[in-house]
Structures are given as structure tokens and as C-alpha cells.
Design an enzyme around this catalytic site. Structure first.
Site, mmCIF file in Angstrom:
data_model
loop_
_atom_site.group_PDB
_atom_site.id
_atom_site.type_symbol
_atom_site.label_atom_id
_atom_site.label_comp_id
_atom_site.label_asym_id
_atom_site.label_seq_id
_atom_site.Cartn_x
_atom_site.Cartn_y
_atom_site.Cartn_z
ATOM 1 C CB SER A 1 10.772 -93.184 94.725
ATOM 2 O OG SER A 1 10.790 -94.586 94.576
ATOM 3 C CE1 TYR B 1 5.799 -92.839 97.488
ATOM 4 C CE2 TYR B 1 7.205 -94.086 95.999
ATOM 5 C CZ TYR B 1 7.050 -93.293 97.124
ATOM 6 O OH TYR B 1 8.149 -92.955 97.873
ATOM 7 C CE LYS C 1 7.972 -89.918 96.537
ATOM 8 N NZ LYS C 1 8.328 -88.898 97.549
#
Length: 250
Positions: free
Chosen positions: A137, A150, A154
Site C-alpha cells: 500500500s 495497517y 505494509k
């Protein structure tokens, strides 16, 4: 052992993973479709008889990556390509991120990706060829509210990818994608910054679309096309390909 290339695709129940699996099937691969939704995987198998092995697996569970790898090999006898598209997100602001949510996101987005990639990479190196693509991402490098857990998972994934690429060369290529905001169920999930009593995140999605210089959110197909490039590019390894409609330019 089949002479057709075999791709292991995680997150194949829906979204980017489903699109990747369907596109690879259309291009002549056989696909081991890994996901949590048994019905969705079965529908994929029925649409492509004799070309799909459904593999129901929750990559958030302890030991799931090892189980996934072992079952995949038992199905096909070989893995020529890996596309790791499984992912989970829990939108929480800094100061409110609980340990369980942090661990859950890192388990699926990083730890299982690392462990599965390690096993698949060793298998590919032993047979002398292979390619892996991890879906990350832009949040790994460009922060946004309510995504710290999150994003950190990543960022760890990108670091591992580069190390894998170095150690598995010259026979195995390892790359990653950094998508911007893609229209999937994950992006549509409620967030702390949604308006009170909002029944739909559409207003937020419209605002996010306007942040992309190309004027729209991404689609699973946009990301799939980039994944196919990395699977087939013979002199590209250790790279993060940004697929974000220009989002990271601002």
C-alpha cells in the site's frame, strides 16, 4: 506435475485477489485460490473447471501460512508464481489502537506473507525459477489518519520483500505493489472519521477520489495489470511498483 504454470493467489475470495486469480486463469495458468470464503472459492472453481484448487484458509491464524503452503503443494505439486493479496484493516486513530487489532493486521498483512513467501521462495529456488508479488500500500510511505497499524504492517512487508529478492536471486524474482485507494470492501469499511450517523462511506470515497490526480479511485483490475507486469518482467526484482493514480504525488 502439470506443465501449465501454477499460481498461488491469496485473498482470492474477493477484491484484488479475486481479480488476479480470474485474470491468471484467463491467461492459461492454473490457480490455487486461497481465501476465507469457501463459497466464493467454489464459485471460482465452477467457473473454471479443472483449473482451480480452492484452498480455504484464514491467514490470521497461527500456523496458517505453513498449512497453506503444504496444502498448495499437495494440490499441484509445484508453485510457479505467488501473488499475496490477502489483507485486513481496522481503522483506529493513534492512541486508540488496541493490541489485538495491531497484532491481527500484522499477522495477515506481514507475518503470514513473510512465512508463506519464505516457504514458497525456498521451493522456487530449489526448482530453479519463480516469481512472487506482494500487494502492499502507498500507506507504507504516505501516512493517512486511522491507518497506523495497517501502514506499519505494509512497511514491514516492503522491507521483507527486498531482503527476499536479494537472497533468492538469481532464480526467483520478488517484487511488490503499492496501490493507492482501490474500490474494494476493505476501503468501504466504516472509519472513525466518517460523519455521525452515516449509513454509507460514499461521501468519504468521493473525497478520496478527488485526491488522486487521475480523478478516480483504483479498481482491482488496475492493480491486477501491474501484478501481471511484475510476474512477467524478467529483469525486475526487489522493486515496489506504485499504482495509485498519482496519489503519492501530493
Amino acid at each position: 506435475m502439470t506443465t501449465q504454470p501454477v499460481a498461488l493467489v491469496t485473498g482470492a475470495s474477493r477484491g484484488i485477489g479475486r481479480c488476479v486469480a480470474e485474470t491468471l486463469l484467463q491467461q492459461g495458468r492454473r490457480v490455487i485460490a486461497c481465501g476465507r470464503d469457501a463459497a466464493a472459492l467454489e464459485s471460482l472453481r465452477l467457473q473454471h473447471p479443472g483449473k482451480v484448487w480452492p484452498l480455504v484458509c484464514d491467514l490470521g491464524a497461527t500456523g496458517a501460512a505453513e498449512t497453506c503452503f503444504a496444502q498448495a503443494l499437495s494440490f499441484a505439486g509445484q508453485i510457479d508464481e505467488l501473488v499475496y493479496a490477502a489483507g485486513v484493516v481496522a481503522y483506529q486513530n493513534v492512541g486508540q489502537i488496541d493490541e489485538a487489532a495491531l497484532r491481527a493486521q500484522h499477522e495477515v498483512n506481514f507475518i503470514s506473507a513473510f512465512l508463506l513467501g519464505q516457504s514458497v521462495g525456498a521451493h522456487m529456488r530449489a526448482k530453479g525459477q519463480g516469481a512472487m508479488v506482494f500487494v502492499g500500500s502507498t500507506l507504507a510511505v504516505v501516512p493517512a489518519p486511522a491507518t497506523a497499524a495497517y501502514a506499519s504492517s505494509k512497511a514491514a512487508l516492503f522491507a521483507a520483500m527486498r531482503a527476499f529478492a536479494l537472497e533468492l536471486a538469481p532464480h526467483v524474482r520478488v517484487n511488490a505493489l503499492a496501490p493507492g485507494v482501490v474500490q474494494t470492501d476493505m476501503v468501504s469499511a466504516p472509519r472513525p472519521d466518517d460523519p455521525p450517523n452515516s449509513q454509507t462511506p460514499q461521501a468519504r470515497l468521493d473525497a478520496l477520489a478527488r485526491l488522486h490526480p487521475l480523478g478516480r479511485l483504483g479498481s482491482p483490475q488496475d492493480v491486477t495489470m501491474a501484478a501481471l507486469y511484475l510476474l512477467n518482467a524478467p529483469w525486475v526484482t526487489g522493486s515496489v511498483l506504485t499504482v495509485d493514480g498519482g496519489l503519492s504525488l501530493s
